[in-house]
Scaffold this motif. Structure first.
Motif, PDB file in Angstrom:
ATOM      1  N   SER A  96       0.044  17.497 -25.174  1.00 47.81           N
ATOM      2  CA  SER A  96      -0.392  19.341 -25.784  1.00 47.81           C
ATOM      3  C   SER A  96      -2.115  19.168 -26.568  1.00 47.81           C
ATOM      4  O   SER A  96      -1.876  17.965 -27.660  1.00 47.81           O
ATOM      5  CB  SER A  96       0.749  20.011 -26.514  1.00 47.81           C
ATOM      6  OG  SER A  96       1.732  20.302 -26.083  1.00 47.81           O
ATOM      7  N   ASP A 137      -3.353  21.757 -26.796  1.00 51.25           N
ATOM      8  CA  ASP A 137      -2.993  23.624 -27.581  1.00 51.25           C
ATOM      9  C   ASP A 137      -2.906  23.575 -28.105  1.00 51.25           C
ATOM     10  O   ASP A 137      -2.023  22.707 -29.134  1.00 51.25           O
ATOM     11  CB  ASP A 137      -3.269  24.606 -26.302  1.00 51.25           C
ATOM     12  CG  ASP A 137      -2.595  24.164 -25.520  1.00 51.25           C
ATOM     13  OD1 ASP A 137      -1.247  23.452 -25.958  1.00 51.25           O
ATOM     14  OD2 ASP A 137      -1.861  24.663 -24.735  1.00 51.25           O
ATOM     15  N   HIS A 138      -2.341  24.726 -28.709  1.00 49.57           N
ATOM     16  CA  HIS A 138      -1.108  25.149 -29.483  1.00 49.57           C
ATOM     17  C   HIS A 138       0.114  25.748 -29.103  1.00 49.57           C
ATOM     18  O   HIS A 138      -0.146  26.871 -29.131  1.00 49.57           O
ATOM     19  CB  HIS A 138      -1.480  25.658 -30.548  1.00 49.57           C
ATOM     20  CG  HIS A 138      -2.931  25.577 -31.695  1.00 49.57           C
ATOM     21  ND1 HIS A 138      -4.082  25.330 -30.772  1.00 49.57           N
ATOM     22  CD2 HIS A 138      -2.504  25.198 -32.921  1.00 49.57           C
ATOM     23  CE1 HIS A 138      -4.700  25.057 -31.932  1.00 49.57           C
ATOM     24  NE2 HIS A 138      -3.617  24.747 -32.731  1.00 49.57           N
ATOM     25  N   PRO A 139       0.860  25.518 -28.185  1.00 54.21           N
ATOM     26  CA  PRO A 139       1.526  25.593 -27.123  1.00 54.21           C
ATOM     27  C   PRO A 139       3.215  26.764 -27.881  1.00 54.21           C
ATOM     28  O   PRO A 139       3.696  26.202 -28.893  1.00 54.21           O
ATOM     29  CB  PRO A 139       2.094  24.651 -26.182  1.00 54.21           C
ATOM     30  CG  PRO A 139       2.196  23.250 -26.933  1.00 54.21           C
ATOM     31  CD  PRO A 139       0.692  23.594 -28.084  1.00 54.21           C
ATOM     32  N   THR A 140       4.079  27.432 -27.131  1.00 56.66           N
ATOM     33  CA  THR A 140       4.927  28.382 -27.734  1.00 56.66           C
ATOM     34  C   THR A 140       5.949  27.343 -27.234  1.00 56.66           C
ATOM     35  O   THR A 140       5.970  26.234 -26.095  1.00 56.66           O
ATOM     36  CB  THR A 140       5.117  29.790 -27.209  1.00 56.66           C
ATOM     37  OG1 THR A 140       5.144  29.417 -25.597  1.00 56.66           O
ATOM     38  CG2 THR A 140       3.677  30.787 -27.166  1.00 56.66           C
ATOM     39  N   GLU A 147       6.494  27.752 -23.085  1.00 51.91           N
ATOM     40  CA  GLU A 147       5.200  26.727 -22.884  1.00 51.91           C
ATOM     41  C   GLU A 147       5.626  25.248 -22.657  1.00 51.91           C
ATOM     42  O   GLU A 147       4.972  24.255 -21.849  1.00 51.91           O
ATOM     43  CB  GLU A 147       3.376  26.614 -23.694  1.00 51.91           C
ATOM     44  CG  GLU A 147       3.484  28.294 -23.260  1.00 51.91           C
ATOM     45  CD  GLU A 147       1.844  28.970 -23.802  1.00 51.91           C
ATOM     46  OE1 GLU A 147       0.769  29.459 -23.558  1.00 51.91           O
ATOM     47  OE2 GLU A 147       1.122  27.963 -25.359  1.00 51.91           O
ATOM     48  N   ARG A 183       4.556  24.618 -36.990  1.00 52.96           N
ATOM     49  CA  ARG A 183       4.612  25.737 -36.869  1.00 52.96           C
ATOM     50  C   ARG A 183       3.625  27.011 -37.155  1.00 52.96           C
ATOM     51  O   ARG A 183       3.519  27.310 -38.649  1.00 52.96           O
ATOM     52  CB  ARG A 183       6.567  26.232 -37.436  1.00 52.96           C
ATOM     53  CG  ARG A 183       6.798  27.367 -36.603  1.00 52.96           C
ATOM     54  CD  ARG A 183       8.108  28.406 -37.088  1.00 52.96           C
ATOM     55  NE  ARG A 183       8.381  29.096 -36.862  1.00 52.96           N
ATOM     56  CZ  ARG A 183       9.071  29.887 -35.882  1.00 52.96           C
ATOM     57  NH1 ARG A 183       9.706  29.254 -34.946  1.00 52.96           N
ATOM     58  NH2 ARG A 183       9.134  30.922 -35.390  1.00 52.96           N
ATOM     59  N   ASN A 184       2.999  27.568 -36.216  1.00 53.67           N
ATOM     60  CA  ASN A 184       2.292  28.226 -36.638  1.00 53.67           C
ATOM     61  C   ASN A 184       2.915  29.790 -36.816  1.00 53.67           C
ATOM     62  O   ASN A 184       2.781  30.083 -35.173  1.00 53.67           O
ATOM     63  CB  ASN A 184       0.865  28.308 -35.858  1.00 53.67           C
ATOM     64  CG  ASN A 184       0.319  26.656 -36.380  1.00 53.67           C
ATOM     65  OD1 ASN A 184       0.248  26.071 -37.914  1.00 53.67           O
ATOM     66  ND2 ASN A 184      -0.363  25.907 -35.606  1.00 53.67           N
ATOM     67  N   THR A 200       0.995  36.490 -31.868  1.00 56.72           N
ATOM     68  CA  THR A 200       0.937  35.547 -31.182  1.00 56.72           C
ATOM     69  C   THR A 200       1.950  34.459 -30.796  1.00 56.72           C
ATOM     70  O   THR A 200       2.879  34.047 -29.746  1.00 56.72           O
ATOM     71  CB  THR A 200      -0.527  34.364 -31.020  1.00 56.72           C
ATOM     72  OG1 THR A 200       0.166  33.787 -32.084  1.00 56.72           O
ATOM     73  CG2 THR A 200      -1.348  34.768 -30.910  1.00 56.72           C
ATOM     74  N   ARG A 243       3.842  29.070 -32.087  1.00 54.44           N
ATOM     75  CA  ARG A 243       3.373  28.098 -31.733  1.00 54.44           C
ATOM     76  C   ARG A 243       3.377  26.719 -32.589  1.00 54.44           C
ATOM     77  O   ARG A 243       2.972  26.801 -34.114  1.00 54.44           O
ATOM     78  CB  ARG A 243       1.374  28.477 -31.723  1.00 54.44           C
ATOM     79  CG  ARG A 243       1.486  29.732 -30.806  1.00 54.44           C
ATOM     80  CD  ARG A 243       0.040  29.970 -30.546  1.00 54.44           C
ATOM     81  NE  ARG A 243      -0.262  31.081 -29.647  1.00 54.44           N
ATOM     82  CZ  ARG A 243      -0.276  30.810 -28.366  1.00 54.44           C
ATOM     83  NH1 ARG A 243      -0.237  29.844 -27.801  1.00 54.44           N
ATOM     84  NH2 ARG A 243      -0.682  31.696 -27.160  1.00 54.44           N
ATOM     85  N   GLU A 277       2.475  22.540 -32.713  1.00 57.80           N
ATOM     86  CA  GLU A 277       1.080  21.321 -32.668  1.00 57.80           C
ATOM     87  C   GLU A 277       1.724  19.955 -33.933  1.00 57.80           C
ATOM     88  O   GLU A 277       2.432  20.258 -34.773  1.00 57.80           O
ATOM     89  CB  GLU A 277       0.198  22.033 -33.611  1.00 57.80           C
ATOM     90  CG  GLU A 277      -0.302  22.020 -34.522  1.00 57.80           C
ATOM     91  CD  GLU A 277      -1.692  22.943 -35.260  1.00 57.80           C
ATOM     92  OE1 GLU A 277      -2.799  21.898 -35.126  1.00 57.80           O
ATOM     93  OE2 GLU A 277      -2.031  23.876 -36.179  1.00 57.80           O
ATOM     94  N   ASP A 337      -5.117  33.270 -27.149  1.00 55.21           N
ATOM     95  CA  ASP A 337      -6.118  31.564 -27.242  1.00 55.21           C
ATOM     96  C   ASP A 337      -6.522  31.421 -28.599  1.00 55.21           C
ATOM     97  O   ASP A 337      -7.408  31.844 -29.905  1.00 55.21           O
ATOM     98  CB  ASP A 337      -7.282  31.287 -26.427  1.00 55.21           C
ATOM     99  CG  ASP A 337      -7.089  31.458 -25.425  1.00 55.21           C
ATOM    100  OD1 ASP A 337      -5.948  31.906 -24.540  1.00 55.21           O
ATOM    101  OD2 ASP A 337      -8.207  31.811 -24.960  1.00 55.21           O
TER     102      ASP A 337
END
Length: 144
Positions: free
Chosen positions: A37, A39-42, A45, A77-78, A83, A86, A88, A105
């Motif tokens: 990854s 990105d910052h997937p859920t 995702e 965990r963000n 959103t 998410r 990372e 995004d």
């Protein structure tokens, strides 16, 4: 998602093993999705990406695996406004986030000017910064 970094994948696997977690095909698919990854997937995702490798991966296994990795400090965990959660990898260099309110995004950025200003403000108030997060929320400017 990009090509999986074997070193990151090994680190994630070792972190789970250190917590006494059995490494299954499903967990390896989740770890592989995380390692690839950019990105910052859920969680959803990550489930979709992991199912590309192993269709038997369940959302419950994704959540349990993420929970263990977050508790261990390997994954962040963000909770960005609007959103949902998410995720990372935690070992990235320090960065801040800009969240697009229309698309959800998450854009990573670094600014030495912002870092310097934060240090100056903390100094003026008599503090040393131990940790900080900066989240900006915005929309793409409309062209005239």
């Amino acid at each position: 998602m990009t090509e999986r970094d074997p070193q990151i994948l090994d680190e994630l696997e070792n972190d789970l093993r250190a917590e006494g977690v059995r490494i299954t095909r499903q967990r390896m698919a989740i770890l592989s999705a995380l390692a690839g990854s950019t990105d910052h997937p859920t969680a959803e995702e990550l489930l979709s990406r992991a199912r590309e490798q192993d269709p038997s991966v369940s959302l419950a296994t994704v959540y349990r695996t993420l929970s263990i990795l977050v508790e261990g400090g390997t994954v962040l965990r963000n909770e960005f406004e609007g959103t949902g959660a998410r995720f990372e990898l935690a070992d990235k260099p320090h960065h801040d986030h800009l969240i697009d309110l229309d698309t959800g995004d998450v854009i990573e950025f670094s600014s030495r000017r912002i870092e310097k200003l934060q240090e100056e403000i903390a100094e003026e108030l008599g503090y040393d910064i131990v940790y900080h997060r900066l989240e900006l929320y915005g929309r793409v400017k409309k062209k005239p």
